[in-house]
Motif scaffolding. Structure first.
Motif, mmCIF file in Angstrom:
data_model
loop_
_atom_site.group_PDB
_atom_site.id
_atom_site.type_symbol
_atom_site.label_atom_id
_atom_site.label_comp_id
_atom_site.label_asym_id
_atom_site.label_seq_id
_atom_site.Cartn_x
_atom_site.Cartn_y
_atom_site.Cartn_z
ATOM 1 N N ASN A 111 40.100 24.984 28.675
ATOM 2 C CA ASN A 111 41.212 24.344 29.373
ATOM 3 C C ASN A 111 41.889 25.317 30.333
ATOM 4 O OD1 ASN A 111 41.313 21.629 28.678
ATOM 5 N ND2 ASN A 111 42.302 22.049 26.732
ATOM 6 N N SER A 112 41.897 26.578 29.984
ATOM 7 C CA SER A 112 42.472 27.585 30.879
ATOM 8 C C SER A 112 41.731 27.604 32.213
ATOM 9 C CB SER A 112 42.403 28.976 30.247
ATOM 10 O OG SER A 112 43.169 29.024 29.080
ATOM 11 N N HIS A 113 40.431 27.461 32.161
ATOM 12 C CA HIS A 113 39.637 27.443 33.388
ATOM 13 C C HIS A 113 39.909 26.179 34.198
ATOM 14 C CE1 HIS A 113 37.599 31.041 32.157
ATOM 15 N NE2 HIS A 113 37.201 30.469 31.035
ATOM 16 N N ARG A 114 40.050 25.054 33.523
ATOM 17 C CA ARG A 114 40.383 23.811 34.233
ATOM 18 C C ARG A 114 41.752 23.928 34.902
ATOM 19 N NH1 ARG A 114 38.613 21.258 29.310
ATOM 20 N NH2 ARG A 114 36.446 20.651 29.541
ATOM 21 N N LEU A 115 42.700 24.501 34.172
ATOM 22 C CA LEU A 115 44.037 24.673 34.751
ATOM 23 C C LEU A 115 43.984 25.549 35.998
ATOM 24 C CD1 LEU A 115 46.430 25.180 31.706
ATOM 25 C CD2 LEU A 115 46.295 23.231 33.239
ATOM 26 N N ALA A 116 43.136 26.550 35.997
ATOM 27 C CA ALA A 116 43.037 27.438 37.151
ATOM 28 C C ALA A 116 42.638 26.669 38.414
ATOM 29 C CB ALA A 116 42.027 28.542 36.870
ATOM 30 N N ILE A 117 41.938 25.569 38.238
ATOM 31 C CA ILE A 117 41.499 24.763 39.378
ATOM 32 C C ILE A 117 42.603 23.819 39.839
ATOM 33 C CG2 ILE A 117 39.873 22.982 40.133
ATOM 34 C CD1 ILE A 117 37.863 24.222 38.139
ATOM 35 N N PHE A 118 43.286 23.153 38.909
ATOM 36 C CA PHE A 118 44.173 22.054 39.267
ATOM 37 C C PHE A 118 45.663 22.357 39.216
ATOM 38 C CE2 PHE A 118 40.354 19.863 37.545
ATOM 39 C CZ PHE A 118 39.960 19.265 38.726
ATOM 40 N N ALA A 119 46.084 23.281 38.394
ATOM 41 C CA ALA A 119 47.513 23.458 38.134
ATOM 42 C C ALA A 119 48.226 24.196 39.266
ATOM 43 C CB ALA A 119 47.708 24.220 36.826
ATOM 44 N N SER A 120 49.510 23.929 39.354
ATOM 45 C CA SER A 120 50.339 24.635 40.336
ATOM 46 C C SER A 120 50.603 26.054 39.827
ATOM 47 C CB SER A 120 51.660 23.893 40.529
ATOM 48 O OG SER A 120 52.449 24.004 39.367
ATOM 49 N N PRO A 121 50.991 26.967 40.698
ATOM 50 C CA PRO A 121 51.283 28.341 40.261
ATOM 51 C C PRO A 121 52.373 28.410 39.186
ATOM 52 C CG PRO A 121 51.062 28.268 42.638
ATOM 53 C CD PRO A 121 51.032 26.846 42.159
ATOM 54 N N ALA A 122 53.376 27.549 39.265
ATOM 55 C CA ALA A 122 54.439 27.555 38.249
ATOM 56 C C ALA A 122 53.882 27.175 36.880
ATOM 57 C CB ALA A 122 55.557 26.600 38.653
ATOM 58 N N VAL A 123 52.974 26.205 36.836
ATOM 59 C CA VAL A 123 52.352 25.804 35.570
ATOM 60 C C VAL A 123 51.505 26.952 35.028
ATOM 61 C CG1 VAL A 123 50.699 24.226 34.481
ATOM 62 C CG2 VAL A 123 52.382 23.333 36.089
ATOM 63 N N LEU A 124 50.771 27.619 35.890
ATOM 64 C CA LEU A 124 49.938 28.736 35.439
ATOM 65 C C LEU A 124 50.790 29.864 34.868
ATOM 66 C CD1 LEU A 124 47.306 28.859 38.310
ATOM 67 C CD2 LEU A 124 46.974 28.016 35.991
ATOM 68 N N ASP A 125 51.921 30.148 35.495
ATOM 69 C CA ASP A 125 52.822 31.190 34.969
ATOM 70 C C ASP A 125 53.360 30.804 33.598
ATOM 71 O OD1 ASP A 125 52.490 32.778 37.184
ATOM 72 O OD2 ASP A 125 54.333 32.103 38.179
ATOM 73 N N GLU A 126 53.808 29.567 33.469
ATOM 74 C CA GLU A 126 54.368 29.129 32.180
ATOM 75 C C GLU A 126 53.270 29.023 31.121
ATOM 76 O OE1 GLU A 126 57.130 28.587 29.463
ATOM 77 O OE2 GLU A 126 57.534 29.092 31.560
ATOM 78 N N TYR A 127 52.049 28.681 31.535
ATOM 79 C CA TYR A 127 50.935 28.626 30.587
ATOM 80 C C TYR A 127 50.645 30.018 30.031
ATOM 81 C CZ TYR A 127 46.354 27.570 28.609
ATOM 82 O OH TYR A 127 45.294 27.427 27.756
ATOM 83 N N GLU A 128 50.768 31.019 30.878
ATOM 84 C CA GLU A 128 50.589 32.397 30.411
ATOM 85 C C GLU A 128 51.652 32.737 29.360
ATOM 86 O OE1 GLU A 128 50.649 36.898 32.261
ATOM 87 O OE2 GLU A 128 50.256 35.203 33.593
ATOM 88 N N ASN A 129 52.894 32.327 29.594
ATOM 89 C CA ASN A 129 53.958 32.539 28.599
ATOM 90 C C ASN A 129 53.646 31.785 27.306
ATOM 91 O OD1 ASN A 129 55.351 34.058 30.484
ATOM 92 N ND2 ASN A 129 56.613 32.342 31.148
ATOM 93 N N PHE A 130 53.139 30.558 27.456
ATOM 94 C CA PHE A 130 52.779 29.770 26.283
ATOM 95 C C PHE A 130 51.683 30.468 25.471
ATOM 96 C CE2 PHE A 130 49.761 26.843 24.358
ATOM 97 C CZ PHE A 130 50.575 26.221 23.427
ATOM 98 N N LEU A 131 50.680 31.005 26.150
ATOM 99 C CA LEU A 131 49.586 31.682 25.449
ATOM 100 C C LEU A 131 50.079 32.908 24.694
ATOM 101 C CD1 LEU A 131 46.604 31.425 27.966
ATOM 102 C CD2 LEU A 131 46.949 30.146 25.846
ATOM 103 N N GLU A 132 51.049 33.613 25.254
ATOM 104 C CA GLU A 132 51.625 34.762 24.547
ATOM 105 C C GLU A 132 52.272 34.314 23.239
ATOM 106 O OE1 GLU A 132 54.268 36.851 27.190
ATOM 107 O OE2 GLU A 132 52.659 37.278 28.613
ATOM 108 N N VAL A 133 53.039 33.229 23.295
ATOM 109 C CA VAL A 133 53.678 32.702 22.078
ATOM 110 C C VAL A 133 52.614 32.228 21.103
ATOM 111 C CG1 VAL A 133 55.144 30.837 21.174
ATOM 112 C CG2 VAL A 133 55.821 32.072 23.250
#
Length: 194
Positions: A111-133
Motif C-alpha cells: 500500500n505504501s507503493h500505491r500511495l506513492a503513486i496517487f497520494a498528495s504530498p501532505a498524505v505521504l507526510d502524515e503516512y510517514e508519521n502514522f508508520l512511525e506510530v
C-alpha cells in the motif's frame, strides 16, 4: 500532425483559409453571377454551410477534449479512493488482530507503493508519521488495547489528510470549518470502553 490537431491549430488555420478564400470567391462569384438569377443566393448558401461545418468541427473537438479530461479525472479519483480504502482495510486488519503477521505487514508495504503513486504530498507526510506510530506500537508483534488506541489516533490524523485530498473542495463549500471537521474525526477515533 497529431500535435497540430490536438492544439486546434490545424483546424483554426483551415477555418481562416476557408473564410479568406470564401471571401475572395464570394466577391468573384458575386460579380460574375449578377446576371444570372438566384446564383448569388446559392453562393451565399454554400459559404454559410462551409462556415457552419467548420465552426461545428471546432466546437465538437473542444468538447471531446473536455470530456476526456473529465473522464480521466474521475478515474484518477476512483483509483485514489480505492487505494485509500485498501490502506484503511489493511490497517483495520492489523489493529483488530492481537498478533501481527508478516503477511499483514507486507500488505501495508505494498500500500505504501500505491500511495506513492496517487497520494498528495501532505498524505505521504502524515503516512510517514502514522508508520512511525505503527512501528512503535507493534514492535513486539502484538497489538494490545492501548496499541490499538494509539494506532486509531494516528489513523484518524492520517484520515484527515486523506479526506482533504479527496474532498478538499467540497469541505470548503460546507457549513463546517476545516478545524471542526478535523476535531470531529479525531473525536470519533477515541476508544470507548464497552
Amino acid at each position: 500532425m497529431k500535435q497540430l490537431f490536438k492544439s486546434n491549430i490545424f483546424l483554426t488555420l483551415l477555418s481562416a483559409v476557408t473564410f479568406i478564400g470564401g471571401y475572395f470567391f464570394l466577391r468573384l462569384a458575386y460579380h460574375m453571377s449578377d446576371k444570372m438569377p438566384f446564383t448569388q443566393e446559392i453562393v451565399l448558401v454554400v459559404l454559410g454551410t462551409l462556415a457552419t461545418v467548420m465552426i461545428t468541427a471546432l466546437l465538437l473537438n473542444k468538447q471531446t477534449t473536455i470530456e476526456l479530461e473529465k473522464e480521466q479525472s474521475v478515474k484518477f479519483i476512483e483509483l485514489k479512493t480505492q487505494t485509500y480504502q485498501q490502506l484503511i482495510d489493511n490497517i483495520e486488519e492489523i489493529a483488530s488482530n492481537e498478533d501481527v503477521t508478516a503477511s499483514m505487514l507486507n500488505k501495508l508495504r505494498f500500500n505504501s507503493h500505491r500511495l506513492a503513486i496517487f497520494a498528495s504530498p501532505a498524505v505521504l507526510d502524515e503516512y510517514e508519521n502514522f508508520l512511525e506510530v505503527l512501528n512503535k506500537q507493534i514492535a513486539d508483534k502484538h497489538v494490545s488495547s492501548q496499541d490499538a488506541d494509539a494506532i486509531s489516533q494516528a489513523l484518524a490524523k492520517l484520515t484527515i489528510y486523506i479526506r482533504r485530498d479527496l474532498l478538499g473542495e467540497l469541505d470548503t463549500q460546507s457549513q463546517h470549518t476545516q478545524q471542526d471537521i478535523d476535531s470531529q474525526i479525531l473525536e470519533n477515533a477515541k476508544h470507548y470502553e464497552v
